[in-house]
Design an enzyme around this catalytic site. Structure first.
Site, PDB file in Angstrom:
ATOM      1  N   SER A 114      -3.601  -0.989   2.695  1.00 56.47           N
ATOM      2  CA  SER A 114      -4.005   0.410   2.504  1.00 56.47           C
ATOM      3  C   SER A 114      -3.233   1.345   3.417  1.00 56.47           C
ATOM      4  O   SER A 114      -3.056   2.520   3.110  1.00 56.47           O
ATOM      5  CB  SER A 114      -5.500   0.572   2.806  1.00 56.47           C
ATOM      6  OG  SER A 114      -6.289   0.098   1.757  1.00 56.47           O
TER       7      SER A 114
ATOM      8  N   ASP B 280      -9.087   7.969  -3.320  1.00 52.70           N
ATOM      9  CA  ASP B 280      -9.604   7.120  -2.252  1.00 52.70           C
ATOM     10  C   ASP B 280     -11.105   7.337  -2.091  1.00 52.70           C
ATOM     11  O   ASP B 280     -11.786   7.762  -3.027  1.00 52.70           O
ATOM     12  CB  ASP B 280      -8.850   7.429  -0.942  1.00 52.70           C
ATOM     13  CG  ASP B 280      -8.670   6.206  -0.070  1.00 52.70           C
ATOM     14  OD1 ASP B 280      -9.677   5.722   0.474  1.00 52.70           O
ATOM     15  OD2 ASP B 280      -7.529   5.735   0.074  1.00 52.70           O
TER      16      ASP B 280
ATOM     17  N   HIS C 116     -11.735   5.796   5.461  1.00 52.91           N
ATOM     18  CA  HIS C 116     -10.541   5.166   4.897  1.00 52.91           C
ATOM     19  C   HIS C 116      -9.564   6.197   4.344  1.00 52.91           C
ATOM     20  O   HIS C 116      -8.372   6.189   4.657  1.00 52.91           O
ATOM     21  CB  HIS C 116     -10.964   4.191   3.796  1.00 52.91           C
ATOM     22  CG  HIS C 116      -9.860   3.392   3.204  1.00 52.91           C
ATOM     23  ND1 HIS C 116      -9.155   3.807   2.102  1.00 52.91           N
ATOM     24  CD2 HIS C 116      -9.343   2.186   3.556  1.00 52.91           C
ATOM     25  CE1 HIS C 116      -8.246   2.895   1.795  1.00 52.91           C
ATOM     26  NE2 HIS C 116      -8.336   1.896   2.664  1.00 52.91           N
TER      27      HIS C 116
END
Length: 521
Positions: free
Chosen positions: A444, A70, A270
């Protein structure tokens, strides 16, 4: 605009609200935030996690390693720090590759988009920009080149137009504010006298009806303006080259030991959110609980703000496999590919080593066809007797907390054959950097729901192979009796038209299936 919208939501850059402005669908107060743990509940929209733990309460568990490829993870977060994978064969800070794996001081994982001196790639171009600017040097098909070039020119032009539009909006708002401040007239009166400002004026008046003031609207538009400015500086700038920061030869597939050990990176928002969904500490009274309890999170940074490089994903998958990961979470994607066969080879390698890969379907609200979202489970080059698609791959779409026609998230990609199942992915509360928490939306967020369950199952049933874990998860989905809106429109369809199983992730049923299988072994 699909590419930019997809990237923004999938990377959860804090612009989801602003994106409503960008696509003309902004509505103040459109939805309220659900309960922080709605996605885990034993409800119509939840994953029935409590039921799963009740069934497992007397069963021993083993540690499972989950690799998160990621943007990076804040490994010092209060709700994650004890769940981070530690490479015990490496001595921290001695600048020596103690375990001889090719990576110096890789204590918690590795960063494939950095330089040994600590510099890191933060911004990156989009893949369509790289393909379009490569011209005849693009190594892929002519068809993909033409599609990417067309997308590049369309999207760049739209970005230029949107930047100009929102720049004008900001100027118009300043004019309106100054006129209101300089007179005794109300906002409505000033706007009514300025016909040339009707577009932004209408926006301001609609916002006021919803209890939002001029400063709020201005801040949202300013954020949108900044987004489009950045997209032109980086995403659609053919002259921007981030690779000098890494210092590798991007065409050399065999070059693997590049990067640095900074697995946090410039903006790990994220990746930290993804990590929390999978394995945030359970029962500590902080923020929220992760899905899997006995889990270690290996952090591999390979996704910048822009489109990831196939070479980095190839090496990230291989690093995860070679360093003991049981499961790999991939919450990223792009519209085109530069060297898909490199990633395919890494996926095959993971399959040979019995590692399960779970991937987010993407947020373009479109039907997947195997050639419009990458990476994917379909191999570009098949072998004579080998499978044409990855058997160790699960593709995940996203759902909401609304058990009605809007059950499937309106941004989620879909496909009767391409997407395996859906899981909660809209308005998910999880960890973000600096001991904080926030709601993010995107496939996601749906993929780590499945990753969390896979880790939970592997922990309590370590004898199951990656193929068996996949089978159990897909066999145990909970079907939905009513039709749902197909993302991107108002057409109602059965859920089995949007995914191969036609169901939502169900942890409780998966544990029941696993228990039954264990008895039959």
């Amino acid at each position: 605009m699909k590419s930019m919208i997809k990237k923004t939501i999938q990377n959860c850059c804090g612009l989801i609200t602003v994106l409503g402005f960008l696509v003309g669908q902004f509505a103040f107060g459109q939805d309220t935030m659900p309960e922080k743990d709605w996605h885990q509940l034993d409800s119509d929209t939840g994953i029935h996690l409590e039921q799963a733990y009740e069934l497992l309460k007397n069963r021993k568990s083993e540690k499972v390693v989950v690799a998160i490829i990621d943007s990076g993870v804040d490994y010092l977060h209060e709700d994650l720090r004890t769940k981070i994978w530690v490479n015990t064969d490496e001595i921290p800070g001695n600048l020596i590759d103690d375990d001889k794996n090719g990576y110096v001081d890789d204590i918690h994982g590795w960063n494939f988009i950095g330089f040994p001196n600590g510099d890191n790639v933060e911004n990156e171009t989009l893949i369509e920009t790289r393909i379009a600017s490569a011209g005849k040097n693009y190594p892929g098909s002519r068809e993909m080149y033409e599609d990417a070039k067309r997308a590049y020119h369309i999207h760049k032009k739209e970005a230029e137009e949107k930047k100009d539009l929102y720049g004008k909006y900001l100027s118009d708002i300043e004019t309106i504010k100054s006129k209101v401040d300089a007179s005794t007239q109300s906002l409505e009166q000033v706007i009514g006298q300025m016909g040339s400002l009707s577009s932004v004026g209408k926006l301001l008046l609609n916002a006021k009806k919803e209890g939002k003031d001029v400063d709020f609207v201005e801040s949202q538009i300013r954020e949108a303006y900044a987004f489009y400015s950045k997209s032109l500086d980086y995403y659609y700038n053919p002259y921007y080259d981030s690779r000098h920061i890494v210092g590798d030869n991007i065409t050399n597939k065999e070059q693997r030991s590049y990067g640095n050990n900074d697995v946090k990176g410039p903006d790990p928002s994220h990746g930290t959110h993804v990590a929390g969904i999978i394995g945030a500490i359970r029962g500590n009274g902080l923020g929220m609980d992760g899905i899997a309890e006995n889990v270690e999170l290996m952090i591999i940074r390979a996704v910048p703000d822009g489109d990831e490089r196939d070479k980095d994903i190839d090496n990230a998958i291989r690093y995860a496999v070679n360093n003991g990961a049981d499961i790999i979470n991939l919450s990223f994607g792009k519209d085109f590919s530069w060297k898909k066969e490199w990633v395919d080879e890494a996926v095959r390698y993971a399959h040979r080593k019995d590692v399960l890969i779970i991937h987010a379907a993407g947020n373009s609200a479109r039907k997947l066809n195997g050639n419009n979202n990458f990476p994917n489970k379909y191999f570009e080059r098949g072998t004579l007797f080998g499978p044409k698609e990855a058997k160790n791959w699960i593709e995940v779409g996203a759902t909401t907390h609304h058990f009605d026609e809007g059950f499937v998230a309106n941004f989620s990609n879909y496909g009767k054959e391409q997407v395996d199942l859906v899981a909660p992915g809209a308005q998910i509360y999880s960890t973000i950097p600096n001991d904080s928490y926030a709601y993010f939306s995107g496939t996601s967020m749906a993929a780590p729901m499945v990753t969390g369950l896979a880790a939970l199952l592997k922990s309590h049933f370590p004898h199951f192979s990656s193929q068996e874990l996949k089978e159990i998860i897909l066999e145990s989905v909970r079907t939905v009796g009513h039709e749902v809106y197909q993302p991107g429109g108002n057409q109602k369809v059965p859920l089995n038209m949007l995914s191969s199983t036609g169901g939502i992730l169900d942890c409780g049923q998966a544990v029941k299936t696993a228990l039954l299988r264990s008895k039959n072994i």
